[in-house]
Structure formats: structure tokens, C-alpha cells
Design an enzyme around this catalytic site. Structure first.
Site, PDB file in Angstrom:
ATOM      1  CE1 TYR A  56      -4.060  -1.758  -0.339  1.00  0.00           C
ATOM      2  CE2 TYR A  56      -3.008  -3.284   1.178  1.00  0.00           C
ATOM      3  CZ  TYR A  56      -4.009  -2.996   0.265  1.00  0.00           C
ATOM      4  OH  TYR A  56      -4.949  -3.947  -0.053  1.00  0.00           O
ATOM      5  CD  GLN A  91     -16.798  -1.276  -6.737  1.00  0.00           C
ATOM      6  OE1 GLN A  91     -16.646  -2.465  -6.511  1.00  0.00           O
ATOM      7  NE2 GLN A  91     -17.154  -0.828  -7.918  1.00  0.00           N
ATOM      8  CG  ASP A  94      -8.313   6.841  -7.301  1.00  0.00           C
ATOM      9  OD1 ASP A  94      -9.172   7.733  -7.164  1.00  0.00           O
ATOM     10  OD2 ASP A  94      -8.413   5.941  -8.166  1.00  0.00           O
ATOM     11  CG  HIS A 109     -14.102  -1.238  -1.616  1.00  0.00           C
ATOM     12  ND1 HIS A 109     -14.030  -1.795  -2.867  1.00  0.00           N
ATOM     13  CD2 HIS A 109     -15.198  -1.793  -1.024  1.00  0.00           C
ATOM     14  CE1 HIS A 109     -15.034  -2.649  -3.038  1.00  0.00           C
ATOM     15  NE2 HIS A 109     -15.766  -2.652  -1.934  1.00  0.00           N
ATOM     16  CB  THR A 177     -17.203  -1.308 -11.275  1.00  0.00           C
ATOM     17  OG1 THR A 177     -17.106  -2.436 -10.403  1.00  0.00           O
ATOM     18  CG2 THR A 177     -18.654  -0.924 -11.464  1.00  0.00           C
ATOM     19  CG  LEU A 203     -12.640  -0.658 -22.252  1.00  0.00           C
ATOM     20  CD1 LEU A 203     -12.621   0.648 -23.020  1.00  0.00           C
ATOM     21  CD2 LEU A 203     -11.244  -0.968 -21.704  1.00  0.00           C
TER      22      LEU A 203
HETATM   23  P1  OAD Z   1     -11.945  -4.398 -11.859  1.00  0.00           P
HETATM   24  O1  OAD Z   1     -10.498  -4.426 -12.204  1.00  0.00           O
HETATM   25  O2  OAD Z   1     -12.555  -5.665 -11.388  1.00  0.00           O
HETATM   26  O3  OAD Z   1     -12.785  -3.936 -13.122  1.00  0.00           O
HETATM   27  C1  OAD Z   1     -12.460  -2.795 -13.858  1.00  0.00           C
HETATM   28  C2  OAD Z   1     -13.509  -2.585 -14.932  1.00  0.00           C
HETATM   29  O4  OAD Z   1     -13.202  -1.370 -15.594  1.00  0.00           O
HETATM   30  C3  OAD Z   1     -13.547  -3.684 -16.012  1.00  0.00           C
HETATM   31  O5  OAD Z   1     -14.895  -4.071 -16.267  1.00  0.00           O
HETATM   32  C4  OAD Z   1     -12.947  -2.989 -17.250  1.00  0.00           C
HETATM   33  O6  OAD Z   1     -13.548  -3.425 -18.465  1.00  0.00           O
HETATM   34  C5  OAD Z   1     -13.322  -1.541 -16.991  1.00  0.00           C
HETATM   35  N1  OAD Z   1     -12.388  -0.580 -17.608  1.00  0.00           N
HETATM   36  C6  OAD Z   1     -11.053  -0.677 -17.823  1.00  0.00           C
HETATM   37  N2  OAD Z   1     -10.574   0.433 -18.404  1.00  0.00           N
HETATM   38  C7  OAD Z   1     -11.627   1.275 -18.567  1.00  0.00           C
HETATM   39  C8  OAD Z   1     -11.802   2.576 -19.111  1.00  0.00           C
HETATM   40  N3  OAD Z   1     -10.777   3.278 -19.615  1.00  0.00           N
HETATM   41  N4  OAD Z   1     -13.035   3.120 -19.105  1.00  0.00           N
HETATM   42  C9  OAD Z   1     -14.109   2.432 -18.606  1.00  0.00           C
HETATM   43  N5  OAD Z   1     -14.007   1.202 -18.080  1.00  0.00           N
HETATM   44  C10 OAD Z   1     -12.803   0.624 -18.055  1.00  0.00           C
HETATM   45  O7  OAD Z   1     -12.142  -3.210 -10.814  1.00  0.00           O
HETATM   46  P2  OAD Z   1     -13.376  -2.946  -9.831  1.00  0.00           P
HETATM   47  O8  OAD Z   1     -14.650  -3.380 -10.438  1.00  0.00           O
HETATM   48  O9  OAD Z   1     -13.261  -1.553  -9.350  1.00  0.00           O
HETATM   49  O10 OAD Z   1     -11.545  -4.094  -3.822  1.00  0.00           O
HETATM   50  O11 OAD Z   1     -13.022  -3.914  -8.630  1.00  0.00           O
HETATM   51  C11 OAD Z   1     -13.842  -3.937  -7.503  1.00  0.00           C
HETATM   52  C12 OAD Z   1     -13.025  -4.192  -6.265  1.00  0.00           C
HETATM   53  O12 OAD Z   1     -12.240  -5.366  -6.453  1.00  0.00           O
HETATM   54  C13 OAD Z   1     -11.985  -3.124  -5.951  1.00  0.00           C
HETATM   55  O13 OAD Z   1     -12.519  -2.030  -5.244  1.00  0.00           O
HETATM   56  C14 OAD Z   1     -10.979  -3.862  -5.129  1.00  0.00           C
HETATM   57  C15 OAD Z   1     -10.903  -5.114  -5.948  1.00  0.00           C
HETATM   58  O14 OAD Z   1     -10.499  -6.257  -5.308  1.00  0.00           O
HETATM   59  C16 OAD Z   1     -10.734  -4.203  -2.758  1.00  0.00           C
HETATM   60  O15 OAD Z   1      -9.521  -4.138  -2.824  1.00  0.00           O
HETATM   61  C17 OAD Z   1     -11.480  -4.433  -1.484  1.00  0.00           C
END
Ligand code: OAD
Length: 233
Positions: A56, A91, A94, A109, A177, A203
């Protein structure tokens, strides 16, 4: 009508991707190079606090190298100019929503720029490295300060306030997400069951795409400013 809509926006790692912060589950994402059970659970921290603090500390330091992108800035503008309520639930750990102009953001989170004392529960703003030798400023416990991150198996922050916002909204929007992590992944189903409109900006199709009334696919840096312009005009 659209100028007074109450809107709840859920964001995930995809909204910060164009700022240069890695997502978790895309190719090259954080969970490809680090195992969740090594760095993102209370058990991992109990086993090897130095390793977890280091993970971190690197992510906190990396925040200083990035800037908010057009999507964060558009949401800041929406919160400032829209007549209805705009609740941003993220979530992300940053601070790019805040730097993009958002005034009220629910970090369900946790936050990289915050510390939590594992001994007394005190939380405080902290932008530098944290070490296992640090003392809690409130209870003075050495080794008390830990990252203020909600790890797997822990309860996300402000669930009551989020549920209330979803109940009181007209439109629920999910941005960047994957819909892989609950309870956030279930907000769209809550919104649908309450009769709310739902929109996804991502995306690619997420795991929960079929729950949304509308799904727009593309980069957040393009889709979000376009959608905000629609709402504000
Ligand atoms: P993920 O990495 O699971 O998903 C990211 C999403 O963003 C995917 O569906 C991508 O297709 C999309 N993506 C990527 N680039 C993009 C862009 N330029 N514009 C729009 N979309 C884009 O991340 P989260 O869903 O945030 O929790 O993950 C949820 C949680 O899982 C996080 O908060 C974290 C993680 O484990 C903890 O650490 C507790």
C-alpha cells in the site's frame, strides 16, 4: 425532468485507468501480479504486516504521479451544476474524484490517504509511508496504524448511507467496474427492484451488464463527459 433527477453513481477502477492507475482484473491488472490472499485480507496483514504495508505504500506513492482524467472532472462538474442530488459512491481508494472537483464522495472500500488504527479504530489523513513501527496518534499503540482499506472479509464503509441514496434516487449509474465484488455489484439489482432507471458506462460488458436498462461501451474518459453533457443540457 432530467435537470432535477436524483442520481447515484457507482465507480470502479475503470474510471481511473486512463489516469494510469491499474485496474484489478483486466489483463496486466493488480490481481494478476499480487494474490488477494497475500495483500488484501486481514489474515494477510496478521501474517506479514510489513509486506502488506509495503504494497500500500507503493500504491500511495504512485498516487502522487497521476492526475484526474476527463471522467473524474465531468463528475465533479455534474455534482456542482446539477440541480438534483448527485451521490458518488466509489470502490476506488485513490483521491482522483476529489481532485477532479467532487465535493462529496463515499469511499466504500477505504482510502489510500487515510490510516486506521487496528487497536482503537481511530482514522486520520495520512499521505506518507506507513511502517509497522509507527504509533497511533490517538491511543499511542505501536504497530496500530494500518492502511485504511476495506479488505476481503471486512465490512465496506457507509452501507446505510449508500442504501438510503439508492432508495432516494431516480437513476443509478455504474462506471468502470467489473461487477465482480459484492456488495457493490448488487447495487444495480437493488436499484432495479426499487423501480429505478439504470445505466452502465464501461469499456466492455461487465458481469452484471444484463441487469442494466442501458449499457454504453467505451472508455470512461469519453463516455462520462458525453453523458454528463446530456444530463446538464
Ligand atoms: P476491476 O479491475 O474488477 O474492473 C475494472 C472494470 O473497468 C472492467 O470491467 C474494465 O472493463 C473496466 N475498464 C477498464 N478500463 C476502462 C476505461 N478506460 N473506461 C471504462 N471502463 C474501463 O475493478 P473494480 O470493479 O473496481 O476491492 O473492482 C472492484 C473491487 O475489487 C476493488 O474495489 C478492489 C478489488 O479487489 C478491494 O480491494 C477491497
Amino acid at each position: 425532468m432530467t435537470d432535477s433527477l436524483n442520481i447515484v453513481i457507482l465507480t470502479g477502477a475503470g474510471i481511473s485507468a486512463e489516469s494510469g492507475i491499474k485496474t484489478f482484473r483486466d489483463t496486466g491488472g493488480l490481481w494478476e501480479t499480487h494474490a488477494i490472499e497475500d495483500v488484501a485480507t486481514p489474515e494477510a496483514y496478521a501474517r506479514d504486516p510489513k509486506l502488506v504495508q509495503h504494497f500500500y505504500n507503493l500504491r500511495r506513492a504512485a498516487l502522487k504521479e497521476v492526475e484526474p482524467n476527463a471522467a473524474h472532472i465531468a463528475l465533479g462538474r455534474l455534482q456542482a451544476e446539477h440541480k438534483g442530488r448527485v451521490t458518488i459512491v466509489t470502490q476506488n481508494v485513490d483521491d482522483l474524484h476529489e481532485r477532479g472537483g467532487a465535493k462529496d464522495v463515499i469511499h466504500m472500500h477505504g482510502e489510500l490517504l487515510s490510516c486506521l488504527c487496528s487497536a482503537c479504530g481511530w482514522r486520520w489523513n495520512h499521505s506518507d509511508d506507513v511502517s509497522v513501527e509507527d504509533k497511533c496518534p490517538a491511543c499511542q499503540t505501536v504497530g496500530g496504524p494500518r492502511p485504511d482499506i476495506v479488505w476481503f472479509g471486512e465490512m465496506p464503509y457507509e452501507m446505510g448511507r449508500i442504501e438510503e441514496a439508492v432508495r432516494g434516487c431516480d437513476l443509478f449509474v455504474s462506471i468502470g467496474t467489473s461487477g465482480a465484488v459484492y456488495p457493490a455489484a448488487g447495487f444495480v439489482q437493488m436499484a432495479r427492484s426499487l423501480g429505478k432507471q439504470t445505466l452502465e458506462l464501461n469499456l466492455e460488458a461487465s458481469e452484471g451488464s444484463h441487469f442494466f436498462h442501458e449499457s454504453r461501451l467505451g472508455p470512461a474518459g469519453t463516455l462520462v463527459p458525453e453523458w454528463v453533457d446530456e444530463v446538464l443540457t
